[in-house]
Design an enzyme around this catalytic site. Structure first.
Site, PDB file in Angstrom:
ATOM      1  N   ASP A 139       0.814  -1.222   0.000  1.00 46.99           N
ATOM      2  CA  ASP A 139       0.000   0.000   0.000  1.00 46.99           C
ATOM      3  C   ASP A 139       0.846   1.270   0.000  1.00 46.99           C
ATOM      4  O   ASP A 139       2.057   1.218   0.208  1.00 46.99           O
ATOM      5  CB  ASP A 139      -0.979  -0.014   1.187  1.00 46.99           C
ATOM      6  CG  ASP A 139      -0.355  -0.532   2.487  1.00 46.99           C
ATOM      7  OD1 ASP A 139       0.876  -0.575   2.582  1.00 46.99           O
ATOM      8  OD2 ASP A 139      -1.115  -0.889   3.407  1.00 46.99           O
ATOM      9  N   ASN A 171      -7.954  -4.038  14.351  1.00 44.67           N
ATOM     10  CA  ASN A 171      -9.321  -4.375  13.923  1.00 44.67           C
ATOM     11  C   ASN A 171      -9.324  -5.486  12.867  1.00 44.67           C
ATOM     12  O   ASN A 171     -10.345  -5.782  12.272  1.00 44.67           O
ATOM     13  CB  ASN A 171     -10.025  -3.133  13.374  1.00 44.67           C
ATOM     14  CG  ASN A 171      -9.287  -2.523  12.192  1.00 44.67           C
ATOM     15  OD1 ASN A 171      -8.279  -3.081  11.746  1.00 44.67           O
ATOM     16  ND2 ASN A 171      -9.776  -1.419  11.680  1.00 44.67           N
ATOM     17  N   HIS A 228      -7.454  -5.447  10.083  1.00 43.57           N
ATOM     18  CA  HIS A 228      -7.151  -5.035   8.703  1.00 43.57           C
ATOM     19  C   HIS A 228      -5.817  -5.611   8.239  1.00 43.57           C
ATOM     20  O   HIS A 228      -4.903  -5.839   9.031  1.00 43.57           O
ATOM     21  CB  HIS A 228      -7.222  -3.511   8.531  1.00 43.57           C
ATOM     22  CG  HIS A 228      -6.098  -2.727   9.111  1.00 43.57           C
ATOM     23  ND1 HIS A 228      -6.276  -1.539   9.791  1.00 43.57           N
ATOM     24  CD2 HIS A 228      -4.741  -2.929   9.110  1.00 43.57           C
ATOM     25  CE1 HIS A 228      -5.097  -1.066  10.159  1.00 43.57           C
ATOM     26  NE2 HIS A 228      -4.162  -1.886   9.772  1.00 43.57           N
ATOM     27  N   GLU A 285      -9.978  -2.347   5.427  1.00 40.65           N
ATOM     28  CA  GLU A 285     -10.605  -2.189   6.736  1.00 40.65           C
ATOM     29  C   GLU A 285     -11.815  -3.123   6.858  1.00 40.65           C
ATOM     30  O   GLU A 285     -12.312  -3.634   5.844  1.00 40.65           O
ATOM     31  CB  GLU A 285     -11.048  -0.730   6.921  1.00 40.65           C
ATOM     32  CG  GLU A 285      -9.905   0.281   6.915  1.00 40.65           C
ATOM     33  CD  GLU A 285      -8.966   0.145   8.123  1.00 40.65           C
ATOM     34  OE1 GLU A 285      -9.343  -0.466   9.134  1.00 40.65           O
ATOM     35  OE2 GLU A 285      -7.830   0.651   8.029  1.00 40.65           O
TER      36      GLU A 285
END
Ligand code: F6R
Length: 241
Positions: free
Chosen positions: A67, A136, A138, A143
């Site tokens: 990313d 979380n 990800h 997400e």
């Protein structure tokens, strides 16, 4: 799935670096998928050390990163381009022309996501993908709630992420609002996946991701369906298993 328990961060980094270097030794012209963040820094340091000792050769290796922030120039010290050069590329004999990241300065998302998808395909896919994991669940910038079907795409960062990242920038207004990321589909196409996690804060999500239901609400849970995943985590991160 294989799970390797490491004593601590250093041990986790060393075990993961061993797997990455075995990949490079077995296939010197391999394509590695790389990650940024705090988790892999120890791995990159270890790989650099082995390179300096003459035990590793990166001259034929190709890398593709997961990313990059959209809108950050390469020379911004928060860009993932900057991170990768600082922690790995500038310290080993990798050919800079074979190190790829999404181009954060391409404002046309459709054009950039298509270019990066085609680039990964043209390399014949990723031999080994290194991943960290968010609290979380990800992976990359995928997400909770992201479709498992996505290839490289542009994401709007959540307010939480913007808030969490603002300490690295002059103000919240300077934090990028979007990022390019490999999608879950891109990640799942990697031939081998190595996920690293350390620290007590990662323990609940490691339990959910690897032993809970497979759901887009926990993006990393899809890895349960991949046939070659290695989880390397320290004792704290494995403490909920
Ligand atoms: C980094 C990335 C992220 C991180 C994750 C964990 O390229 O894609 O998904 O792997 O946020 O970050 P750390 O390692 O800082 O806990």
């Amino acid at each position: 799935m294989r799970i390797y328990k490491a004593k601590d961060y250093k041990d986790m980094s060393r075990k993961a670096a061993n797997i990455l270097s075995a990949q490079i030794i077995m296939k010197p012209d391999c394509t590695l998928g790389l990650a940024t963040g705090s988790s892999p820094i120890g791995i990159y340091d270890q790989l650099v050390e082995w390179y300096k000792k003459g035990d590793l050769d990166f001259s034929e290796v190709t890398t593709v990163n997961l990313d990059e922030y959209k809108g950050l120039p390469k020379d911004n010290d928060q860009s993932y381009y900057y991170f990768m050069h600082k922690h790995l590329f500038d310290r080993v004999n990798i050919n800079p022309n074979k190190t790829y990241l999404p181009n954060g300065m391409e404002m046309d998302s459709k054009k950039e996501t298509q270019r990066y998808t085609e680039l990964i395909q043209s390399l014949g896919g990723i031999d080994m993908q290194l991943l960290g994991i968010g609290h979380n669940g990800h992976i990359g910038f995928n997400e909770p709630g992201t479709s498992f079907e996505k290839d490289v795409h542009c994401v709007d960062l959540t307010q939480d992420t913007i808030e969490a990242n603002k300490r690295f920038f002059a103000s919240a207004d300077d934090v990028p609002k979007q990022a390019y990321t490999m999608g879950i589909k891109t990640i799942m196409h990697a031939k081998k996946i190595v996920l690293i996690a350390n620290g007590i804060k990662k323990a609940p999500i490691i339990q959910k991701a690897f032993f809970g239901p497979v759901t887009p609400q926990v993006p990393a849970s899809i890895l349960q369906l991949h046939n070659d995943v290695t989880l390397i985590a320290d004792e704290e991160a494995l403490s909920c298993l």
